[in-house]
Motif scaffolding. Structure first.
Motif, PDB file in Angstrom:
ATOM      1  N   ASN A 361       0.631  -0.965   0.001  1.00  0.00           N
ATOM      2  CA  ASN A 361       0.149  -0.087  -0.093  1.00  0.00           C
ATOM      3  C   ASN A 361       0.983   1.236   0.268  1.00  0.00           C
ATOM      4  OD1 ASN A 361      -2.454  -1.654  -0.004  1.00  0.00           O
ATOM      5  ND2 ASN A 361      -2.584  -1.372   2.085  1.00  0.00           N
ATOM      6  N   ARG A 362       1.824   1.192   1.025  1.00  0.00           N
ATOM      7  CA  ARG A 362       2.658   2.275   1.039  1.00  0.00           C
ATOM      8  C   ARG A 362       3.464   2.597  -0.600  1.00  0.00           C
ATOM      9  NH1 ARG A 362       3.326   7.126   2.876  1.00  0.00           N
ATOM     10  NH2 ARG A 362       5.324   7.905   3.396  1.00  0.00           N
ATOM     11  N   MET A 363       3.705   1.497  -1.116  1.00  0.00           N
ATOM     12  CA  MET A 363       4.674   1.691  -2.521  1.00  0.00           C
ATOM     13  C   MET A 363       3.593   2.276  -3.556  1.00  0.00           C
ATOM     14  SD  MET A 363       6.633  -1.958  -2.772  1.00  0.00           S
ATOM     15  CE  MET A 363       7.006  -1.717  -4.445  1.00  0.00           C
ATOM     16  N   ASP A 364       2.199   1.578  -3.459  1.00  0.00           N
ATOM     17  CA  ASP A 364       1.039   2.241  -4.285  1.00  0.00           C
ATOM     18  C   ASP A 364       0.974   3.594  -4.227  1.00  0.00           C
ATOM     19  OD1 ASP A 364      -0.574   2.123  -6.356  1.00  0.00           O
ATOM     20  OD2 ASP A 364      -2.344   1.805  -4.766  1.00  0.00           O
ATOM     21  N   GLU A 368       1.636   6.883  -6.509  1.00  0.00           N
ATOM     22  CA  GLU A 368       0.753   7.916  -6.765  1.00  0.00           C
ATOM     23  C   GLU A 368       1.088   9.222  -6.781  1.00  0.00           C
ATOM     24  OE1 GLU A 368      -4.009   8.338  -6.464  1.00  0.00           O
ATOM     25  OE2 GLU A 368      -3.010   6.783  -5.486  1.00  0.00           O
ATOM     26  N   ARG A 369       1.594   9.568  -5.348  1.00  0.00           N
ATOM     27  CA  ARG A 369       1.890  10.865  -4.937  1.00  0.00           C
ATOM     28  C   ARG A 369       3.201  11.528  -5.783  1.00  0.00           C
ATOM     29  NH1 ARG A 369       2.379  12.321   1.566  1.00  0.00           N
ATOM     30  NH2 ARG A 369       0.256  11.752   1.236  1.00  0.00           N
ATOM     31  N   ILE A 370       4.177  10.728  -6.023  1.00  0.00           N
ATOM     32  CA  ILE A 370       5.121  11.014  -6.939  1.00  0.00           C
ATOM     33  C   ILE A 370       4.541  11.532  -8.431  1.00  0.00           C
ATOM     34  CG2 ILE A 370       7.056  10.541  -8.271  1.00  0.00           C
ATOM     35  CD1 ILE A 370       7.774   8.748  -5.727  1.00  0.00           C
ATOM     36  N   THR A 371       3.663  10.678  -8.853  1.00  0.00           N
ATOM     37  CA  THR A 371       2.993  11.146 -10.186  1.00  0.00           C
ATOM     38  C   THR A 371       2.211  12.108 -10.106  1.00  0.00           C
ATOM     39  OG1 THR A 371       2.974   8.707 -10.587  1.00  0.00           O
ATOM     40  CG2 THR A 371       1.585  10.149 -11.888  1.00  0.00           C
ATOM     41  N   LEU A 372       1.438  12.492  -8.863  1.00  0.00           N
ATOM     42  CA  LEU A 372       0.489  13.607  -8.687  1.00  0.00           C
ATOM     43  C   LEU A 372       1.340  14.794  -8.458  1.00  0.00           C
ATOM     44  CD1 LEU A 372      -2.609  12.238  -6.692  1.00  0.00           C
ATOM     45  CD2 LEU A 372      -2.317  12.711  -9.118  1.00  0.00           C
ATOM     46  N   ALA A 373       2.496  14.449  -7.676  1.00  0.00           N
ATOM     47  CA  ALA A 373       3.328  15.706  -7.531  1.00  0.00           C
ATOM     48  C   ALA A 373       4.079  16.307  -8.675  1.00  0.00           C
ATOM     49  CB  ALA A 373       4.324  15.493  -6.375  1.00  0.00           C
ATOM     50  N   SER A 374       4.437  15.258  -9.496  1.00  0.00           N
ATOM     51  CA  SER A 374       5.225  15.851 -10.775  1.00  0.00           C
ATOM     52  C   SER A 374       4.373  16.498 -11.686  1.00  0.00           C
ATOM     53  CB  SER A 374       5.699  14.526 -11.492  1.00  0.00           C
ATOM     54  OG  SER A 374       6.179  15.014 -12.860  1.00  0.00           O
ATOM     55  N   ARG A 568      -0.593  21.374  -3.479  1.00  0.00           N
ATOM     56  CA  ARG A 568       0.837  21.177  -3.622  1.00  0.00           C
ATOM     57  C   ARG A 568       1.320  21.142  -2.043  1.00  0.00           C
ATOM     58  NH1 ARG A 568       3.731  25.233  -5.661  1.00  0.00           N
ATOM     59  NH2 ARG A 568       2.072  26.641  -6.129  1.00  0.00           N
ATOM     60  N   ILE A 569       0.586  22.001  -1.235  1.00  0.00           N
ATOM     61  CA  ILE A 569       1.200  21.965   0.307  1.00  0.00           C
ATOM     62  C   ILE A 569       0.623  20.597   0.711  1.00  0.00           C
ATOM     63  CG2 ILE A 569       0.594  22.824   2.391  1.00  0.00           C
ATOM     64  CD1 ILE A 569       0.091  25.556   1.093  1.00  0.00           C
TER      65      ILE A 569
END
Length: 602
Positions: A361-364, A368-374, A568-569
């Motif tokens: 779950n953490r990897m997922d 997802e967070r890295i994708t959304l942040a990018s 973004r915050i």
């Protein structure tokens, strides 16, 4: 076939069952070999401990009875009333004294629940009684009885009269009683006042006697120094035994004799001149060996069955979760992070499965967070460029520069052009990092306000109050400038009075609040509600729906909207942080930026 044999389930089953059978075989053989050798010793030790405990119980019981008679003999009030009773001539006073004496006896009577009756007989023949029933009905010939003679001939020591089938002084009291007593003495002049006779229930003695039995045919006797049976168990055929031929222990020792056809144990009670005998036939002891062997065979059979069942359950409980875990790991290996393993097994396996599920779950979430942040950073970068190259903004700025040139205000023009240069440079430089500090954001705000204050010529003023220790707090890039731009465009420019824009900070526990407020026209309630919902749902919306922002007139325009800043915050610090907007129409708007404070020392 070989591969199936090498499976975890079968290996665990065979290993567990083999270990259990080997252990069972070794234990059974050793147990059976040792049982016959030690069972007689065990029974002898048990008989010795039982009789030792019984004698100890007798001593405690007799010591308690002894303390009762000592309490009566040491009761100064009782002795005084017994002596004064002889000289009392006032009938009323005599009645009061009789009642007082009876109350003292009653207090002793109710101090123990095994006392049947307490009788005090003075030297003048007056009797005072406290009994369970038939109180005051006494044998008129008690003075010629054996027990009375023994008490009268004693010199103050405890006299244990033994167990009687009924009361020795009250013929109506037909239950068996244990009788004891002593003479009462005036402690000042050591003069005899009378005797006290106490009758107690035999239940405690009989219960202690039954503790000596170690088999159904065991027989227990209590005999005095004259070999008279004080009490015995209920087997009548053995009561004709000659105790003179049995070994009698000396002092506090315990005699154990297993040389005859029965096991004999004997011990003395220290408080009374009694000997406790326990006799157990040897055939009962051998019967215990046979029962133990039969029971052992039965236990072995049951243990084999249970071991087989347990080996199956244990191997299955260990192997099944591992198989599920391996299958799910293969799914993760193929790139599927949506699965989860749900099992109920041993604590260690449950912990392993839970750790695996949390890891997946953490990897997922991280992916997802890295994708959304990018995506969010790229959109913010493009929107910042678009916002800063806003035609309306550039037109006003160029128009202002034109009129300033016309009026030859070269200093102001230089500051405006310099501020504009810094703004373009800061907003367009996203290659190094997408995060900055509060200090750099404030610098960007000052450049922006330099342009705005010169363009609006005194209609807008700025107040900044930030402690130096907060200037290094990290922030996402382009956090404050979009909020300032919204405040100026939508809140302060439409004002018909001077506008004030204030920025200050507040510390709240482990949280820093960056508060931006203006005294502008405010936001209509409908638009404010829409904006707050957009902030709440910004984590659920797609990137495309976060690119617009709404001004006070309800019109949407391109730029870095407040939901984008809030998102973004959240991506940088978590769901506990972000933007909060409050506004009152005609009064002004307050935007609060919430970010975490780093631990002390960092």
């Amino acid at each position: 076939m070989g591969r199936r044999f090498n499976s975890l389930h079968n290996r665990l089953f065979l290993l567990f069952l083999s270990c259990m059978m080997a252990l069972l075989l070794i234990v059974s053989v050793l147990y059976y070999q040792r049982t016959t050798d030690i069972i007689h010793t065990k029974i002898s030790d048990m008989a010795e401990k039982n009789i030792s405990q019984t004698v100890g119980l007798f001593d405690l019981l007799l010591e308690g009875y002894d303390s009762i008679t000592k309490a009566l003999n040491g009761n100064y009030e009782l002795l005084r009333l017994l002596e004064d009773h002889q000289s009392d001539t006032n009938p009323a006073l005599r009645v009061v004294n009789d009642r007082t004496i009876t109350n003292i006896l009653g207090a002793i009577y109710y101090s123990r629940d095994d006392i049947v009756g307490i009788h005090v007989i003075t030297n003048e023949g007056r009797t005072f009684n406290y009994e369970r029933r038939f109180a005051g009905v006494l044998d008129a010939n008690y003075s010629s009885s054996e027990w009375f003679e023994k008490l009268k001939n004693s010199t103050g020591e405890m006299v244990w009269l033994g167990i009687y089938p009924q009361s020795v002084i009250n013929a109506l009291q037909a239950d068996p009683v244990f009788v004891f007593g002593r003479q009462l003495y005036d402690l000042t002049d050591h003069r005899s006042v009378g005797i006290v006779l106490i009758e107690a229930s035999t239940k405690a003695i009989n219960s202690a006697v039954s503790n000596v039995t170690i088999s159904p045919n065991s027989q227990v006797y209590i005999v005095d120094k004259s070999n008279r049976i004080v009490t015995a168990t209920t087997n009548k055929k053995l009561q004709s035994i000659s105790f003179a031929d049995l070994p009698r222990p000396t002092t506090n020792s315990i005699v154990v004799d297993n040389m005859s056809d029965q096991l004999i144990v004997a011990a003395n009670a220290t408080k009374a001149d009694w000997t406790v005998y326990g006799l157990t036939p040897k055939i009962d002891i051998n019967a215990e060996v046979v029962k133990t062997r039969d029971y052992l065979l039965y236990v072995i059979l049951v243990f084999v069955m249970l071991s087989t069942i347990l080996a199956t359950i244990v191997s299955r409980n260990i192997a099944s979760p591992v198989k599920l875990l391996i299958r799910e790991m293969k799914q993760v290996e193929m790139g599927n992070f949506r699965g989860a393993v749900n099992v109920r097994s041993f604590e260690e396996i449950n912990s392993l499965v839970s750790s695996f599920n949390r890891m997946v779950n953490r990897m997922d979430e991280l992916i997802e967070r890295i994708t959304l942040a990018s995506i969010s950073e790229k959109n913010a970068e493009l929107q910042a460029l678009q916002s800063q190259v806003n035609p309306h903004f550039l037109y006003n700025t160029l128009d202002m520069i034109y009129w300033m040139l016309d009026e030859r205000e070269n200093d102001k023009l230089g500051r405006v052009i310099l501020a504009l240069s810094h703004m373009f440079r800061y907003s367009s430089d996203w290659q190094k990092a997408s995060r900055t500090t509060l200090k750099q954001e404030l610098d960007q705000m000052r450049h922006y306000m330099t342009i705005i204050e010169n363009r609006l010529e005194g209609r807008v003023s700025t107040e900044i109050h930030v402690e130096n220790r907060f200037l290094s707090i990290p922030l996402p890039k382009m956090t404050i400038q979009p909020i300032i731009e919204n405040a100026v465009k939508s809140g302060l420019e439409p004002l018909d009075r001077p506008g004030v824009l204030r920025l200050y900070t507040e510390e709240k526990e482990n949280e820093l609040l960056i508060i931006i407020e203006d005294n502008g026209v405010g936001i209509e309630q409908e638009n404010l509600t829409m904006l707050c919902k957009a902030l709440e749902n910004s984590g659920l919306k797609s990137e495309g729906s976060l690119d617009s922002k709404t001004d006070s007139s309800g019109m949407k325009r391109r730029g870095i909207g407040l939901p984008n800043v809030h998102r973004r915050i959240v991506l940088m610090f978590g769901d506990l942080y972000g933007l909060r907007v409050e506004s009152k129409l005609g009064t002004g708007t307050t935007v609060t930026i919430s970010v975490p404070l780093p631990p002390k020392g960092e």
